[in-house]
Write an enzyme that holds these catalytic residues in place. Structure first.
Site, PDB file in Angstrom:
ATOM      1  N   ASN A   9      40.350  39.305  37.534  1.00  0.00           N
ATOM      2  CA  ASN A   9      40.140  37.968  38.097  1.00  0.00           C
ATOM      3  C   ASN A   9      40.241  36.981  36.941  1.00  0.00           C
ATOM      4  O   ASN A   9      39.320  36.868  36.143  1.00  0.00           O
ATOM      5  CB  ASN A   9      38.757  37.898  38.768  1.00  0.00           C
ATOM      6  CG  ASN A   9      38.443  36.496  39.258  1.00  0.00           C
ATOM      7  OD1 ASN A   9      39.327  35.652  39.353  1.00  0.00           O
ATOM      8  ND2 ASN A   9      37.176  36.244  39.576  1.00  0.00           N
ATOM      9  N   LYS A  11      40.325  33.794  37.041  1.00  0.00           N
ATOM     10  CA  LYS A  11      39.657  32.505  37.272  1.00  0.00           C
ATOM     11  C   LYS A  11      40.624  31.365  36.916  1.00  0.00           C
ATOM     12  O   LYS A  11      41.825  31.496  37.143  1.00  0.00           O
ATOM     13  CB  LYS A  11      38.339  32.447  36.490  1.00  0.00           C
ATOM     14  CG  LYS A  11      37.506  33.726  36.735  1.00  0.00           C
ATOM     15  CD  LYS A  11      36.090  33.628  36.323  1.00  0.00           C
ATOM     16  CE  LYS A  11      35.400  34.950  36.639  1.00  0.00           C
ATOM     17  NZ  LYS A  11      33.977  34.906  36.471  1.00  0.00           N
ATOM     18  N   HIS A  94      33.845  34.690  46.385  1.00  0.00           N
ATOM     19  CA  HIS A  94      33.354  34.912  45.020  1.00  0.00           C
ATOM     20  C   HIS A  94      32.110  34.051  44.801  1.00  0.00           C
ATOM     21  O   HIS A  94      32.017  32.928  45.315  1.00  0.00           O
ATOM     22  CB  HIS A  94      34.444  34.551  44.005  1.00  0.00           C
ATOM     23  CG  HIS A  94      34.087  34.946  42.612  1.00  0.00           C
ATOM     24  ND1 HIS A  94      33.234  34.205  41.829  1.00  0.00           N
ATOM     25  CD2 HIS A  94      34.434  36.027  41.869  1.00  0.00           C
ATOM     26  CE1 HIS A  94      33.080  34.806  40.658  1.00  0.00           C
ATOM     27  NE2 HIS A  94      33.797  35.922  40.658  1.00  0.00           N
ATOM     28  N   GLU A  96      31.171  32.255  42.447  1.00  0.00           N
ATOM     29  CA  GLU A  96      31.426  30.910  41.906  1.00  0.00           C
ATOM     30  C   GLU A  96      31.853  29.957  43.033  1.00  0.00           C
ATOM     31  O   GLU A  96      31.541  28.773  43.005  1.00  0.00           O
ATOM     32  CB  GLU A  96      32.487  30.981  40.793  1.00  0.00           C
ATOM     33  CG  GLU A  96      31.885  31.530  39.510  1.00  0.00           C
ATOM     34  CD  GLU A  96      32.865  32.229  38.582  1.00  0.00           C
ATOM     35  OE1 GLU A  96      34.083  32.080  38.754  1.00  0.00           O
ATOM     36  OE2 GLU A  96      32.383  32.941  37.677  1.00  0.00           O
ATOM     37  N   GLU A 166      29.185  42.168  43.416  1.00  0.00           N
ATOM     38  CA  GLU A 166      29.092  41.449  42.146  1.00  0.00           C
ATOM     39  C   GLU A 166      27.741  40.752  42.056  1.00  0.00           C
ATOM     40  O   GLU A 166      27.600  39.610  42.546  1.00  0.00           O
ATOM     41  CB  GLU A 166      30.197  40.392  42.047  1.00  0.00           C
ATOM     42  CG  GLU A 166      31.598  40.949  42.087  1.00  0.00           C
ATOM     43  CD  GLU A 166      32.571  40.014  41.363  1.00  0.00           C
ATOM     44  OE1 GLU A 166      33.181  40.464  40.400  1.00  0.00           O
ATOM     45  OE2 GLU A 166      32.685  38.845  41.753  1.00  0.00           O
ATOM     46  N   GLY A 172      29.728  37.012  34.022  1.00  0.00           N
ATOM     47  CA  GLY A 172      29.946  36.139  32.866  1.00  0.00           C
ATOM     48  C   GLY A 172      28.745  36.048  31.938  1.00  0.00           C
ATOM     49  O   GLY A 172      28.704  35.205  31.049  1.00  0.00           O
ATOM     50  N   SER A 212      30.533  41.491  34.193  1.00  0.00           N
ATOM     51  CA  SER A 212      30.526  41.906  32.777  1.00  0.00           C
ATOM     52  C   SER A 212      31.073  43.318  32.541  1.00  0.00           C
ATOM     53  O   SER A 212      30.558  44.046  31.685  1.00  0.00           O
ATOM     54  CB  SER A 212      29.124  41.758  32.178  1.00  0.00           C
ATOM     55  OG  SER A 212      28.710  40.410  32.223  1.00  0.00           O
ATOM     56  N   GLY A 233      36.429  40.041  35.108  1.00  0.00           N
ATOM     57  CA  GLY A 233      36.691  38.630  34.825  1.00  0.00           C
ATOM     58  C   GLY A 233      37.074  38.440  33.365  1.00  0.00           C
ATOM     59  O   GLY A 233      38.210  38.727  32.964  1.00  0.00           O
ATOM     60  N   GLY A 234      36.124  38.003  32.557  1.00  0.00           N
ATOM     61  CA  GLY A 234      36.365  37.654  31.154  1.00  0.00           C
ATOM     62  C   GLY A 234      37.193  38.680  30.383  1.00  0.00           C
ATOM     63  O   GLY A 234      38.150  38.315  29.682  1.00  0.00           O
TER      64      GLY A 234
HETATM   65  P1  PGA Z   1      32.971  38.755  34.433  1.00  0.00           P
HETATM   66  O1  PGA Z   1      33.395  38.161  35.850  1.00  0.00           O
HETATM   67  O2  PGA Z   1      33.673  40.079  34.261  1.00  0.00           O
HETATM   68  O3  PGA Z   1      33.435  37.729  33.433  1.00  0.00           O
HETATM   69  O4  PGA Z   1      31.494  38.916  34.446  1.00  0.00           O
HETATM   70  C1  PGA Z   1      33.540  38.978  36.989  1.00  0.00           C
HETATM   71  C2  PGA Z   1      33.929  38.152  38.172  1.00  0.00           C
HETATM   72  O5  PGA Z   1      33.560  36.974  38.240  1.00  0.00           O
HETATM   73  O6  PGA Z   1      34.629  38.629  39.071  1.00  0.00           O
END
Ligand code: PGA
Length: 251
Positions: A9, A11, A94, A96, A166, A172, A212, A233-234
């Protein structure tokens, strides 16, 4: 055997050019990998990424869509537009989107229905906040999010769905849920799904974990009986890092 997914992802990162550069670098690093590799890219990168990834094992998708087929909704994007641009799947709900853009369970439900109608595979995200976990309402929250989002989804469509657990407190933040917490939450999600689609239907739906995920923890996470992949994500923004995660994303 359920399908295994390694999902990135991105973002709001990577332009179309950066997306194709990334895929060009990723392809030789994942040549011998057998499971499904999904990249959720920004809208403006979908067309370039999907045409670049054509005839490869990489599948391109979006991170959000509107619930309407079309209409006067300035700044929004429809499922059919995503599909024509080359998106095969879409992330829906998601955290966010829920927390920063006020998306409700009902809105997310409508998006799931629309995605299925438009023949785009929905990846439904659910998860509790730290406050909800600490106050003991985690199960209630997951039950509510899943049952509202998936109500009226025909049983025959259940094989198109992917669920992503999640926990909001781990996204994050560098705080990953322990493998035990993850597997228990996935087992509970599967129980809720089985109330909707029956045991057999629920057993066929892949549930991936996100929050994470990195090279160092992915193997442990994947050991969970109910864990069918990861949503990254990151750590997916760096192509070498993501390729290493991909190789560890297996049973
Ligand atoms: P993250 O994000 O791996 O940076 O924690 C995961 C996500 O938002 O799907």
């Amino acid at each position: 055997m359920r399908k295994i997914y390694c999902i990135a992802n991105w973002k709001m990162y990577k332009t179309a050019r950066e997306a194709t550069d990334y895929i060009e670098h990723l392809l030789p690093l994942i040549e011998d990998f057998k499971e499904n590799i999904y990249l959720s890219v920004p809208y403006t990168s979908i067309a370039a990424a999907s045409s670049f990834a054509k005839k490869t094992k990489i599948v391109i998708g979006a991170q959000n869509m509107n619930d309407a087929k079309e209409g006067a909704f300035t700044g929004e994007i429809a499922g059919l537009m995503l599909k024509e641009a080359g998106a095969y799947f879409v992330i829906i709900g998601h955290s966010e989107r829920r927390s920063l853009f006020g998306e409700t369970d009902e809105f997310i439900h409508k998006k799931v229905i629309r995605a299925l109608q438009d023949d785009i595979q929905p990846i439904l995200c659910v998860g509790e906040t730290l406050e909800e976990r600490n106050s003991g309402t985690m199960k209630k929250v997951l039950q509510r999010q899943i049952s509202i989002a998936l109500s009226n989804v025909p049983k025959s469509s259940s094989d198109k769905l992917i669920l992503a657990y999640e926990p909001v407190w781990s996204i994050g933040t560098g705080k990953t849920a322990t493998p035990k917490i993850i597997d228990e939450a996935h087992a509970f999600c599967r129980e809720v799904i089985s109330e909707l689609f029956g045991k057999k239907g629920a057993n066929g739906i892949s549930i991936v974990y996100g929050g994470s995920v990195k090279v160092e923890n992915v193997s442990e996470i994947m050991k969970g009986e109910n864990v069918d992949g990861v949503l990254v994500g990151g750590a997916s923004l760096d192509v070498r890092e993501f390729a290493k995660i991909v190789h560890k994303c297996k049973k």
